[in-house]
Design an enzyme around this catalytic site. Structure first.
Site, PDB file in Angstrom:
ATOM      1  N   CYS A  52     -41.723  32.949-128.613  1.00 27.08           N
ATOM      2  CA  CYS A  52     -42.241  33.678-129.777  1.00 27.08           C
ATOM      3  C   CYS A  52     -43.586  34.338-129.507  1.00 27.08           C
ATOM      4  O   CYS A  52     -43.906  35.373-130.081  1.00 27.08           O
ATOM      5  CB  CYS A  52     -42.364  32.753-130.983  1.00 27.08           C
ATOM      6  SG  CYS A  52     -40.766  32.234-131.620  1.00 27.08           S
ATOM      7  N   CYS A  90     -53.502  44.245-119.144  1.00 28.77           N
ATOM      8  CA  CYS A  90     -52.457  44.003-120.140  1.00 28.77           C
ATOM      9  C   CYS A  90     -52.948  42.876-121.043  1.00 28.77           C
ATOM     10  O   CYS A  90     -54.139  42.587-121.095  1.00 28.77           O
ATOM     11  CB  CYS A  90     -51.128  43.663-119.473  1.00 28.77           C
ATOM     12  SG  CYS A  90     -51.173  42.105-118.584  1.00 28.77           S
TER      13      CYS A  90
END
Ligand SMILES: [Zn+2]
Lengths: 102, 403
Positions: B194, B358
């Site tokens: 998740c 990132c």
């Protein structure tokens, strides 16, 4: 006669197919060999014609990778012959990537 | 732990409290008494476990056990609805216990603050009647399955990611177990959790609520259980779908007629991944292809010309980014036949240094690999910023948002 088949992806498998969950496809007549399409053939066809990226996240050998369930007309492929199931016109074939999150 | 005393009658206040379900002929006094003397173990006090615990407690379960090793974080609150702003930092099991007790003080709650593993699982699970798999990782799913098969306990399994959820019941009334369906674990790099994939809070809410319902049906022995059936919920298209699953496999390695697995195994090794939903840190590059946030900050302050490439997806770039960065998602780099033309615009002749960033410093390493392969003749120097924006927020700019 080409076969019309509906291919569906769920559980995130669609991310490998341009995020498109439902694909209506036509499987062409095979030349010179028995004119039947098995799920094994279909997986090879998907890899060549539909898969957009990272094939290792979908296929392994001639089958799907562990963690992907295949449903033929809403029934577990294990109950109808697995890789050897012979596809009929208008079949719906669903590839479900199992989820692990919670 | 002693089993709960079997109740023969309902007290007056119980009749008042559970009246709306008592008058259901399928439920009745007998159903309520069974609930009162039943115990359920919920593994994972997260998006699935919270609503499951809530409904079981509200419906009058006798004993709830909750397993979780983790503590409440702000990013849990959108879906883990037993936890509150005031309890960020508190263990999830005690936060859950507090909410459950304030909802129904008659429920006995046992918090298990630990990582469930091969050493402790059987000893904990043996005391409960029904087990809910509300976990978030593959290793725990196999561990729970094997434990439930060995102890002959029904396992109500739920999972959720993005807009989708899945639900089924394993190892009950002769039905299949998790291994009957999945004899081999998925390769670790195919598993999305998740925190990487995202999830809409309502989706585990729906699945967790249904897990509570399945547990209640097992306890009271009513209705049709989700045995050999898989429920797929797609919140995006608003559809529920039922799939007919295979039967128990007589050759299954744990629930088969002649099982190979007779005791718990090492599940981290079996799955090639650890039992948590935290990020894995990749180490794809050598040290000289990487730069720390602090060193990058120093270059930035000196005004050294360079290109900063942010390789996250646009949806994440929109949430937050460094002002001088340029966004080309990794997925686009991976698909592109001509990476050079993608870089042409942001890259000028006098800057031959490229830094890649990132969210956490994993994708940036993949991108550095890709860039080095495709632009090797340009004499570009390409480095990855270690730890990504998460590390940037921790060590350079505390005001930079984390998500
Ligand atoms: Zn089995």
């Amino acid at each position: 006669m080409p076969l019309s088949v509906e291919i569906e992806f769920s559980g995130g498998a669609e991310l490998l197919f341009n995020k498109i969950k439902k694909h209506k496809i036509e499987l062409p007549d095979k030349m010179g060999v028995a004119n039947t399409w098995t799920i094994r053939d279909l997986i090879g066809w998907i890899k060549e014609n539909l898969l957009c990226e990272r094939p290792e996240l979908f296929v392994q050998g001639e089958s799907v990778r562990p963690g992907i369930l295949v449903m033929i007309n809403n029934i577990d492929w294990d109950l109808v012959g697995g890789l050897d199931y012979v596809i009929n016109n208008n079949d719906t074939i669903l590839f479900i990537s199992t989820l692990h999150g919670g | 732990m002693a089993a709960l005393a079997e109740s023969k009658v309902l007290e007056r206040e119980e009749i008042g409290r559970y009246g709306r379900q008592l008058i259901l002929p399928e439920w009745g006094v007998q159903g309520q008494l069974k609930m009162k003397s039943a115990s359920v173990l919920i593994v994972g006090a997260g998006g699935l476990g919270c609503p499951a615990a809530q409904y079981l407690a509200a419906a009058g379960i006798g004993h709830l056990g909750v397993v979780d090793y983790d503590s409440v974080e702000v990013s849990n609150l959108h879906r883990q609805i037993l936890h509150t702003e005031g309890r960020v930092g508190v263990t999830k099991v005690s936060s859950a216990q507090e909410s459950i007790q304030s909802l129904n003080s008659k429920v006995k709650v046992t918090p298990h603050h630990l990582v469930l593993n091969s050493t402790n699982a059987l000893n904990i699970i043996k005391d409960y009647d029904v087990i809910l798999d509300a976990s978030d990782n593959v290793a725990t799913r196999y561990l729970l399955n094997d434990s439930c098969v060995l102890l002959k306990k029904p396992l109500v399994s739920g999972s959720a990611l993005r807009f989708e959820g899945q639900l089924t019941v394993y190892n009950y009334k002769g039905g299949p177990c998790y291994r009957c369906l999945f004899p081999c674990p998925p390769p670790p790099h195919c598993v999305t959790n998740c925190s990487e994939g995202g999830v809409v809070g309502v989706v585990p809410g729906v699945i967790g609520s249904l897990q509570a319902l399945e547990a209640m049906k097992i306890i009271t022995d009513i209705g049709d259980s989700m045995i050999s059936k898989l429920l797929l919920f797609d919140g995006f298209s608003g559809t529920f779908r039922h799939i007919k699953l295979r039967e128990r496999n007589p050759e299954c390695s744990i629930c088969g007629d002649d099982p190979i697995i007779k005791e718990l195994i090492d599940y981290e090794q079996f799955c090639g991944s650890k039992p948590n939903d935290k990020e894995r840190q990749k180490e794809l590059l050598t040290e000289n292809q990487r730069i720390s946030c602090a060193d990058y900050k120093a270059l930035l302050d000196e005004g050294v010309p360079h290109l900063l490439l942010d390789v996250r997806e646009p949806v994440e770039y929109d949430i937050c980014h460094l002002p001088h960065s340029h966004n080309i998602p990794l997925s686009q780099l991976q698909k592109s036949k001509d990476i050079l033309s993608l870089l042409n615009t942001p890259l000028s002749d006098d800057n031959k240094r490229v830094f890649v960033i990132c969210r956490r410093g994993n994708d940036s390493q993949v991108a550095v690999h890709l860039l080095e392969e495709s632009v090797s003749n340009l004499q570009l120097s390409v480095s990855d910023i270690k730890g990504g924006l998460t590390e940037w927020s921790h060590s350079i700019d505390k005001n930079f948002p984390l998500y």
